[in-house]
Scaffold this active site. Structure first.
Site, short mmCIF file in Angstrom:
data_model
loop_
_atom_site.label_atom_id
_atom_site.label_comp_id
_atom_site.label_asym_id
_atom_site.label_seq_id
_atom_site.Cartn_x
_atom_site.Cartn_y
_atom_site.Cartn_z
N GLY A 1 -5.14 18.30 1.39
CA GLY A 1 -5.86 18.63 2.62
C GLY A 1 -7.35 18.40 2.56
O GLY A 1 -8.12 19.00 3.32
N ARG B 1 5.40 12.20 5.71
CA ARG B 1 6.73 12.05 6.29
C ARG B 1 6.65 10.97 7.36
O ARG B 1 5.63 10.86 8.06
CB ARG B 1 7.16 13.33 7.00
CG ARG B 1 7.25 14.53 6.12
CD ARG B 1 8.64 14.80 5.66
NE ARG B 1 9.60 14.96 6.74
CZ ARG B 1 10.91 14.99 6.53
NH1 ARG B 1 11.39 14.82 5.32
NH2 ARG B 1 11.74 15.15 7.54
N ILE B 2 7.73 10.22 7.51
CA ILE B 2 7.79 9.25 8.59
C ILE B 2 8.30 9.97 9.83
O ILE B 2 9.30 10.69 9.76
CB ILE B 2 8.72 8.08 8.21
CG1 ILE B 2 8.13 7.36 6.99
CG2 ILE B 2 8.89 7.13 9.37
CD1 ILE B 2 9.06 6.35 6.37
N LEU B 3 7.60 9.82 10.93
CA LEU B 3 8.04 10.48 12.17
C LEU B 3 9.12 9.65 12.83
O LEU B 3 9.03 8.42 12.90
CB LEU B 3 6.86 10.64 13.13
CG LEU B 3 5.67 11.46 12.63
CD1 LEU B 3 4.61 11.56 13.73
CD2 LEU B 3 6.09 12.84 12.19
N ASN C 1 -2.96 8.31 12.52
CA ASN C 1 -2.66 8.47 11.08
C ASN C 1 -3.76 7.86 10.25
O ASN C 1 -4.34 6.83 10.61
CB ASN C 1 -1.32 7.77 10.77
CG ASN C 1 -0.93 7.90 9.31
OD1 ASN C 1 -0.99 9.00 8.74
ND2 ASN C 1 -0.53 6.80 8.69
N HIS D 1 -4.45 6.10 6.67
CA HIS D 1 -3.68 5.40 5.64
C HIS D 1 -4.64 4.72 4.66
O HIS D 1 -5.56 4.01 5.09
CB HIS D 1 -2.76 4.35 6.28
CG HIS D 1 -1.95 3.61 5.27
ND1 HIS D 1 -0.86 4.18 4.63
CD2 HIS D 1 -2.09 2.37 4.75
CE1 HIS D 1 -0.37 3.30 3.77
NE2 HIS D 1 -1.09 2.20 3.83
N SER E 1 -7.62 3.02 6.74
CA SER E 1 -7.49 2.70 8.16
C SER E 1 -7.04 3.94 8.91
O SER E 1 -6.32 4.79 8.37
CB SER E 1 -6.40 1.63 8.37
OG SER E 1 -6.65 0.48 7.60
N THR F 1 3.11 4.49 15.77
CA THR F 1 4.23 3.91 16.53
C THR F 1 5.48 4.03 15.65
O THR F 1 5.42 4.62 14.57
CB THR F 1 3.96 2.43 16.87
OG1 THR F 1 3.69 1.75 15.65
CG2 THR F 1 2.79 2.27 17.82
N ASP G 1 3.28 2.71 9.25
CA ASP G 1 1.84 2.38 9.14
C ASP G 1 1.52 1.11 9.94
O ASP G 1 0.80 0.23 9.47
CB ASP G 1 1.44 2.19 7.66
CG ASP G 1 1.70 3.44 6.84
OD1 ASP G 1 1.45 4.55 7.35
OD2 ASP G 1 2.15 3.32 5.69
N GLU H 1 -12.89 8.06 2.93
CA GLU H 1 -11.85 8.46 3.90
C GLU H 1 -12.30 9.69 4.69
O GLU H 1 -12.04 9.79 5.88
CB GLU H 1 -10.55 8.84 3.18
CG GLU H 1 -9.79 7.71 2.61
CD GLU H 1 -8.33 8.10 2.38
OE1 GLU H 1 -8.09 9.03 1.60
OE2 GLU H 1 -7.45 7.47 3.00
C1 GRF Z 1 -5.22 10.29 1.84
O1 GRF Z 1 -5.50 9.33 0.87
C2 GRF Z 1 -4.64 9.63 3.06
O2 GRF Z 1 -5.12 8.34 3.29
C3 GRF Z 1 -3.17 9.56 2.71
O3 GRF Z 1 -2.91 10.74 2.00
C4 GRF Z 1 -4.11 11.21 1.37
C5 GRF Z 1 -4.30 12.63 1.80
O4 GRF Z 1 -5.26 13.31 1.07
N1 GRF Z 1 -2.39 9.39 3.89
P1 GRF Z 1 -5.63 14.82 1.45
O5 GRF Z 1 -4.36 15.64 1.44
O6 GRF Z 1 -6.29 14.81 2.79
O7 GRF Z 1 -6.57 15.26 0.36
#
Ligand code: GRF
Length: 221
Positions: free
Chosen positions: A16, A95-97, A111, A113, A140, A145, A149, A178
């Site tokens: 998180g 999880r894939i929705l 999302n 990624h 990204s 959809t 990804d 990120e």
């Molecule tokens: C991130 O690298 C994100 O891109 C990917 O999962 C990771 C989540 O990290 N989808 P966190 O749980 O927010 O620390």
């Protein structure tokens, strides 16, 4: 909360740290959002601690033991219906929705990624970038959809791949980038009308030529 405040639900599965970046940006006044609910499919997700500390309502809807993916998705959908957010952010939601849920919230779910999509959907993106000899890696944000990804790209942030990098070092350097990307992207939704269409992403009624890029001033350009 004033009527211009964007209501956001965040779905997590783990640490998180990106949720924490959103919480911190909201607290500091950078993000005019109401984090209306955090939903985790894992009871032990570290991000729940950040959410609870910040007084955000949390729901744990375990995926393990759910009778089916559809049943789990339906439980998440019900929770989102009750929350009725303007935007759903998948921040490390592993999880894939399913198609039904994606269709139901189409244009509202985004999302994060860790790759420069369309390169490297799925897992192990750092290893894939290194194996390909890429000079750059990144993250990204895209509309969700049915494809993995695969939805229209909203924003990206890049980092250089350095000599001697391994997946761990790349992940360590990308993490803080990120966090900046997720905050800047949610901020974009607070300031401008960001819409998904089959042609791509429209921002304030203009079709974007490609993903907006995060600059050094934490702006998307
Ligand atoms: C991130 O690298 C994100 O891109 C990917 O999962 C990771 C989540 O990290 N989808 P966190 O749980 O927010 O620390």
């Amino acid at each position: 909360m004033d009527s211009g405040t964007l209501s956001v639900a965040v779905l997590i599965s783990g640490t998180g740290s990106n949720l924490k970046a959103i919480i911190d940006a909201q607290k500091s006044g950078r993000l005019n959002v109401d984090i209306a609910r955090v939903i985790s499919n894992k009871a032990d997700a570290g991000g729940l601690v950040f959410a609870r500390e910040a007084g955000i309502p949390c729901s744990v809807i375990p995926s393990a033991g759910a009778p089916s993916r559809e049943a789990h998705d339906a439980a998440i959908s019900r929770c989102l219906d009750e929350t009725d957010p303007d935007l759903v952010v998948l921040a490390g939601y592993m999880r894939i929705l399913g198609g039904e849920m994606v269709a139901r919230f189409r244009g509202k779910i985004i999302n994060l990624h860790p790759s420069l999509l369309p390169k490297y959907p799925g897992l192990d993106t750092y290893r894939k970038a290194l194996d390909a000899g890429d000079a750059e890696h990144g993250s990204s944000m895209h509309f969700v959809t049915e494809g993995l990804d695969d939805g229209p790209l909203i924003s990206q942030a890049k980092i250089p791949v350095l000599p001697g990098d391994d997946p761990e070092s790349l992940a360590r350097r990308l993490g803080p980038v990120e966090h900046r990307l997720v905050v800047a992207t949610v901020e974009l939704f607070t300031r401008r009308k960001v819409e998904m269409s089959p042609d791509g992403v429209w921002v304030d009624g203009e079709l974007s030529a490609g993903p907006m890029m995060l600059n050094e001033d934490d702006q998307l350009v």
